[in-house]
Design a protein around this motif. Structure first.
Motif, PDB file in Angstrom:
ATOM      1  N   LEU A 155       0.829  -1.196   0.000  1.00 48.71           N
ATOM      2  CA  LEU A 155       0.000   0.000   0.000  1.00 48.71           C
ATOM      3  C   LEU A 155       0.867   1.250   0.000  1.00 48.71           C
ATOM      4  N   ASP A 157      -1.007   4.347  -0.023  1.00 52.20           N
ATOM      5  CA  ASP A 157      -1.988   5.382   0.312  1.00 52.20           C
ATOM      6  C   ASP A 157      -1.512   6.157   1.543  1.00 52.20           C
ATOM      7  N   VAL A 160      -3.761   5.879   4.782  1.00 55.22           N
ATOM      8  CA  VAL A 160      -3.612   4.613   5.507  1.00 55.22           C
ATOM      9  C   VAL A 160      -2.278   4.562   6.236  1.00 55.22           C
ATOM     10  N   ALA A 163      -2.501   6.677   9.288  1.00 53.03           N
ATOM     11  CA  ALA A 163      -3.285   5.987  10.318  1.00 53.03           C
ATOM     12  C   ALA A 163      -2.447   4.920  11.005  1.00 53.03           C
ATOM     13  N   LEU A 179       2.157  -2.842   5.089  1.00 55.10           N
ATOM     14  CA  LEU A 179       0.745  -2.733   4.721  1.00 55.10           C
ATOM     15  C   LEU A 179       0.594  -3.112   3.260  1.00 55.10           C
ATOM     16  N   THR A 181      -2.389  -5.030   0.113  1.00 54.38           N
ATOM     17  CA  THR A 181      -3.731  -5.481  -0.252  1.00 54.38           C
ATOM     18  C   THR A 181      -3.624  -6.759  -1.070  1.00 54.38           C
ATOM     19  N   LEU A 205     -11.106  -1.220   1.617  1.00 49.26           N
ATOM     20  CA  LEU A 205     -10.494   0.091   1.758  1.00 49.26           C
ATOM     21  C   LEU A 205     -11.226   1.177   0.975  1.00 49.26           C
ATOM     22  N   PRO A 210     -11.076   7.140   8.028  1.00 45.72           N
ATOM     23  CA  PRO A 210      -9.882   6.969   8.847  1.00 45.72           C
ATOM     24  C   PRO A 210     -10.170   6.289  10.194  1.00 45.72           C
ATOM     25  N   ILE A 213     -10.373   2.584   9.582  1.00 42.80           N
ATOM     26  CA  ILE A 213      -9.034   2.065   9.301  1.00 42.80           C
ATOM     27  C   ILE A 213      -8.253   1.913  10.601  1.00 42.80           C
ATOM     28  N   GLU A 214      -8.345   2.894  11.461  1.00 41.41           N
ATOM     29  CA  GLU A 214      -7.630   2.831  12.734  1.00 41.41           C
ATOM     30  C   GLU A 214      -8.133   1.673  13.594  1.00 41.41           C
ATOM     31  N   LEU A 217      -6.647  -1.521  12.091  1.00 42.22           N
ATOM     32  CA  LEU A 217      -5.214  -1.574  12.347  1.00 42.22           C
ATOM     33  C   LEU A 217      -4.915  -1.864  13.815  1.00 42.22           C
TER      34      LEU A 217
END
Length: 302
Positions: A155, A157, A160, A163, A179, A181, A205, A210, A213-214, A217
């Motif tokens: 990833l 991004d 991301v 985050a 990270l 995908t 995703l 956010p 995502i957090e 993660l």
């Protein structure tokens, strides 16, 4: 085939078979005690429940090791507790003779044909075959998971990555974590023990906030911080060697349930609000399944 069966008629294999049989009642006892203790332990203490479950699994393995040693004593029925403990940790003793009243071995001479071989020879052969099959299954699964991690697309991004930095700092995770995908998986997962990488399904995703995502993660980083990948691998090895024991499978499943609860609790602590984390978790599940899910902080959702 005749020679194969005869090779399992030795006293060592007989001893192994009786050790495996003893794990049936030992595992049942451990599972029963764990069930009672967990009923009395609040779900609000997932760490304690996890340690209790893991302790029960380790207890079964230790009991098998002790049983193996005790069955190797010269004559276990004629020793008191002190003598048995002393003999167990002393120098190796000679193989038992057929004169001992509690000896499990009927003869040191190998049978002349499979029809005359003891039932323990067939049981040992069946146990070995089952263990090999389970180990091959474990190795195949490990190879497939490592393959997913290697083929995943890294990833880039910025949102991301930012985050990830925030969550790692909040959870005090100093390890380097990648990270990526992959379209092969349907839910976020951690791959790799030495160089861990968190892999997302691409569809998850898309349009993900956010905050969500957090939350994801935080759960996966909790697995990494706790070294759950290695613990799970040891579990699978135990399951392979004791594949015939339903109590071991139940205890091992309980370990996995409580492990997910521990990671959910750690993620909720990072978010700072358990109810808010439950809402985020429900949103993630809904995005993965397309159906609304009831929030449950301690459900093994990821």
């Amino acid at each position: 085939m005749n020679n194969l069966v005869l090779s399992f008629a030795s006293p060592e294999w007989t001893r192994a078979v009786y050790t495996m049989l003893h794990t049936l009642w030992q595992g049942t006892l451990a599972a029963g005690l764990l069930f009672v203790i967990l009923r009395a332990t609040s779900p609000e203490r997932p760490d304690r429940r996890y340690l209790l479950s893991l302790g029960a699994l380790v207890a079964v393995v230790l009991a098998a090791m002790v049983t193996w040693g005790v069955l190797g004593l010269p004559d276990a029925s004629t020793l008191d507790a002190t003598e048995a403990a002393s003999a167990l940790f002393s120098l190796p003793q000679p193989a038992p003779t057929i004169d001992g009243p509690a000896t499990f071995y009927r003869s040191h001479e190998a049978p002349r044909s499979p029809a005359q071989s003891p039932w323990t020879a067939w049981a040992a052969l069946a146990w070995l075959c089952g263990t090999v099959v389970c180990l091959l299954r474990t190795l195949t699964l490990a190879f497939r998971t490592s393959s997913v991690g290697r083929k995943a697309v890294l990833l880039t991004d910025v949102a991301v990555m930012d985050a990830m930095d925030r969550v790692k700092k909040a959870m005090k995770v100093a390890r380097r974590v990648g990270l990526a995908t992959s379209s092969v998986i349907t839910s976020p997962a951690v791959f790799g023990a030495i160089w861990p990488i968190i892999v997302f399904p691409p569809s998850l995703l898309l349009g993900m906030s956010p905050a969500l995502i957090e939350a994801v993660l935080a759960h996966e980083l909790a697995h990494i911080r706790r070294h759950d990948y290695l613990v799970n691998l040891v579990q699978m090895l135990i399951e392979s060697s004791l594949f015939f024991n339903p109590a071991v499978w139940w205890i091992s499943r309980q370990v996995r349930v409580e492990r997910e609860a521990c990671c959910d609790a750690a993620a909720a602590a990072m978010v700072g609000d358990r109810v808010e984390y439950a809402r985020r978790l429900a949103d993630v599940v809904e995005r993965m399944t397309g159906q609304a899910a009831a929030p449950n902080v301690y459900a093994p959702a990821m």
